[in-house]
Design an enzyme around this catalytic site. Structure first.
Site, short mmCIF file in Angstrom:
data_model
loop_
_atom_site.label_atom_id
_atom_site.label_comp_id
_atom_site.label_asym_id
_atom_site.label_seq_id
_atom_site.Cartn_x
_atom_site.Cartn_y
_atom_site.Cartn_z
N SER A 133 0.82 -1.21 0.00
CA SER A 133 0.00 0.00 0.00
C SER A 133 0.86 1.26 0.00
O SER A 133 1.90 1.30 0.64
CB SER A 133 -0.92 0.04 1.22
OG SER A 133 -1.68 1.23 1.21
N LYS A 187 -4.85 -6.45 3.50
CA LYS A 187 -4.77 -5.36 2.52
C LYS A 187 -6.17 -5.02 2.03
O LYS A 187 -6.51 -3.83 1.84
CB LYS A 187 -3.89 -5.76 1.34
CG LYS A 187 -3.85 -4.75 0.18
CD LYS A 187 -3.40 -3.36 0.59
CE LYS A 187 -3.06 -2.45 -0.56
NZ LYS A 187 -4.17 -1.95 -1.38
N HIS A 190 -7.79 -3.03 4.64
CA HIS A 190 -7.15 -1.69 4.57
C HIS A 190 -7.86 -0.85 3.51
O HIS A 190 -8.22 0.30 3.74
CB HIS A 190 -5.67 -1.84 4.22
CG HIS A 190 -5.04 -0.57 3.71
ND1 HIS A 190 -5.18 -0.15 2.39
CD2 HIS A 190 -4.30 0.37 4.33
CE1 HIS A 190 -4.56 1.01 2.23
NE2 HIS A 190 -4.02 1.35 3.39
N ASN A 191 -8.09 -1.45 2.34
CA ASN A 191 -8.74 -0.70 1.26
C ASN A 191 -10.19 -0.38 1.59
O ASN A 191 -10.69 0.69 1.25
CB ASN A 191 -8.66 -1.49 -0.04
CG ASN A 191 -7.30 -1.30 -0.71
OD1 ASN A 191 -6.28 -1.22 -0.03
ND2 ASN A 191 -7.30 -1.23 -2.03
N GLU A 194 -10.04 2.51 3.72
CA GLU A 194 -9.67 3.63 2.84
C GLU A 194 -10.93 4.20 2.17
O GLU A 194 -11.13 5.42 2.13
CB GLU A 194 -8.69 3.11 1.79
CG GLU A 194 -8.32 4.02 0.67
CD GLU A 194 -7.52 3.26 -0.40
OE1 GLU A 194 -6.50 2.65 -0.05
OE2 GLU A 194 -7.93 3.26 -1.56
C1 6PG Z 1 -3.12 1.44 -1.91
C2 6PG Z 1 -4.39 1.71 -2.67
C3 6PG Z 1 -4.44 0.98 -4.00
C4 6PG Z 1 -5.86 1.09 -4.59
C5 6PG Z 1 -5.84 1.64 -5.97
C6 6PG Z 1 -7.25 1.55 -6.58
O1 6PG Z 1 -3.23 0.86 -0.81
O2 6PG Z 1 -2.07 1.84 -2.41
O3 6PG Z 1 -5.48 1.20 -1.88
O4 6PG Z 1 -4.08 -0.37 -3.81
O5 6PG Z 1 -6.40 -0.16 -4.71
O6 6PG Z 1 -5.41 2.96 -5.86
O7 6PG Z 1 -8.17 2.16 -5.74
P1 6PG Z 1 -9.77 2.01 -6.01
O8 6PG Z 1 -10.18 0.69 -5.40
O9 6PG Z 1 -10.36 3.19 -5.34
O10 6PG Z 1 -9.99 2.00 -7.50
#
Ligand code: 6PG
Length: 481
Positions: A133, A187, A190-191, A194
């Site tokens: 990430s 991960k 984590h997203n 996010e």
């Molecule tokens: C990270 C980000 C990255 C993310 C992409 C696409 O941890 O660096 O989470 O992995 O998946 O930037 O983001 P979207 O899911 O918003 O398209």
């Protein structure tokens, strides 16, 4: 520098921006890096532009690539998740030997990683699903890395991955997460967090713009101010920068000329699907995923223009007070989103028997990753004091933070509703909090309804057992176990 017979400590295949930047980061840390890409032109472009970053070994075929690696061989795959990854894994496995290590650094679905790890183990190969990430900048200058897979492979891989990861207080933002798919699961969550974080920031922006009538530059100043306090984080920091950006062509704030339809590659969706299967209410993350989908349903939104708003309230006049209310609501809702994310991690750990450590995750999320934030130190401390916290919300620091914020939180949600401004994540987070602390939920009625039409039984508050009422008979109650 490209050399033909060097023995490389690691190989990187898939040299799009993320793969190239990771390869450069490895080379800058003194590792000899074997390079491979389906199209050699990308390999040559990397060497032309950044060959001086360190020692690289240029290769054209998988056999040449694998042959350039010292044993046990270590290969990092940085290709698109899905079939492309399976294809590269199969080609590599055919050229590698027992004891070698294949690392998937893409955003793979954790259930694919569980399958791949088992398949590679059957061939004597170590398979490591590693969440990486921090985007392109993080890949080059220090990402957060979440490697799962066999513990013994981390003995070989750990020092290398930790050396290229971000550091906070000298501590690498990388640790062995757990077996098989746990790295990609973490991960994924984590997203999800996010997504929730970004949605909450978006709702704060929406309120500052439409309830207080602030312009992009003014809102940028608000976020810059918030970033010096408990909301300090990468996402708040870049929000100010995005809002400050002026579109060269029109001279308007860039944010005002961007189409308001959010896209998503899928990791947030995966998080919610997984949470549904695990039975974890990740309401903030789910609202964020749905908000992106709604924003993208352009035809439906176009048709819905002009729908009645009803009578709207007067806008707040005390800008400073309402701005502070929004900040408090953002912080409280953010605590809920992270609490829900950590609940999902605990549920995944139990379901897959991974023995995950939430304090370790908070520690490596303090830097390098997209959700890096000052308050991850507080999460780390909370789990260090009590690793078995029933909810992050119950940790003294967060309990008090929400107690301090809740009046503002209620004012913001109520005002947003009265102004017709959608705040799905703020509102669902507040309702989640109220449901969590409620003494009696309406679920008792739900159980009665389910028993009425499906004889699905219910429990009683005053004695053990399962019961059913004979709704279509004399409506007496019978014990069913
Ligand atoms: C990270 C980000 C990255 C993310 C992409 C696409 O941890 O660096 O989470 O992995 O998946 O930037 O983001 P979207 O899911 O918003 O398209």
């Amino acid at each position: 520098m490209a050399s033909s017979n060097a023995i490389a400590q690691i190989g990187v295949t898939g040299l799009a921006v993320m793969g190239s930047n990771i390869a450069r980061n490895l080379a800058r840390h003194g590792y000899t890096v074997a390079l491979h890409n389906r199209s050699v032109a990308k390999t040559d472009a990397l060497l032309d532009a950044h060959g001086d970053d360190g020692e690289f070994v240029r290769t054209e075929t998988i056999e040449e690539f694998v042959g350039a690696l010292e044993k046990p061989r270590r290969v990092l795959i940085m290709v698109k998740a899905g079939d492309a990854t399976d294809a590269v894994i199969e080609e590599l496995a055919g050229a590698m030997e027992p004891g070698d290590i294949i690392i998937d650094g893409g955003n793979a679905l954790y259930t694919d990683t569980i399958r791949r790890e088992a398949a590679m183990a059957a061939r004597g190969l170590n398979f490591v699903g590693a969440g990486i990430s921090g985007g392109e900048e993080g890949a080059l200058n220090g990402p957060a890395i979440m490697p799962g897979g066999p513990k013994e492979s981390y003995e070989s891989l750990g020092p290398l991955l930790e050396s290229i990861s971000a550091k906070v207080d000298g501590v690498p933002c990388c640790t062995h997460i757990g077996p098989d798919g746990s790295g990609h699961f973490v991960k994924m969550v984590h997203n999800g967090i996010e997504y929730a974080d970004m949605q909450l920031i978006g709702e704060a922006y929406h309120l500052l713009r439409d309830a207080l009538g602030l312009g992009a530059a003014q809102i940028a100043e608000v976020f810059t101010g918030w970033n010096s306090g408990e909301l300090e984080s990468y996402l708040v920091e870049i929000t100010a920068q995005v809002l400050e950006q002026i579109d060269a062509e029109t001279g308007k704030p860039l944010v005002d000329v961007i189409v308001d339809a959010a896209e998503q590659k899928g990791t947030g969706r995966w998080t919610v699907k997984s949470a549904l299967d695990l039975g974890v209410p990740v309401t903030g993350i789910a609202e964020a995923v749905f908000a992106r989908a709604l924003s993208g349903s352009r035809a439906q939104r176009k048709a819905a223009q002009g729908l009645a708003s009803g009578t709207l309230a007067e806008k707040p006049t005390d800008v400073a007070q309402f701005t502070e209310d929004i900040r408090q609501a953002l912080y409280a809702s953010k605590i809920v989103a992270y609490a829900q994310g950590f609940d999902q991690i605990a549920a995944g750990s139990a379901e897959y028997d991974w023995d995950l450590h939430p304090g370790d995750l908070a520690t490596i999320w303090r830097g390098g990753c997209i959700i890096r934030a000052r308050f991850l130190n507080r999460i780390k401390e909370a789990y260090e004091v009590d690793p078995g916290l029933p909810s992050l919300i119950l940790a003294p620091y967060f309990r008090e933070a929400i107690e301090h914020a809740v009046d503002s939180w209620r004012r913001v949600v109520a005002t947003a509703v009265q102004l017709g401004i959608p705040v799905p994540a703020f509102a669902s987070s507040l309702s989640y909090y109220d449901a969590l602390r409620a003494e009696r939920l309406p679920a008792a009625l739900t159980q009665g309804q389910r028993d009425f039409f499906g004889a699905h039984t219910y429990e009683r508050v005053d004695r053990e057992g399962k019961f059913h009422t004979l709704w279509s008979g004399d409506r007496t109650e019978v014990s069913v176990e």
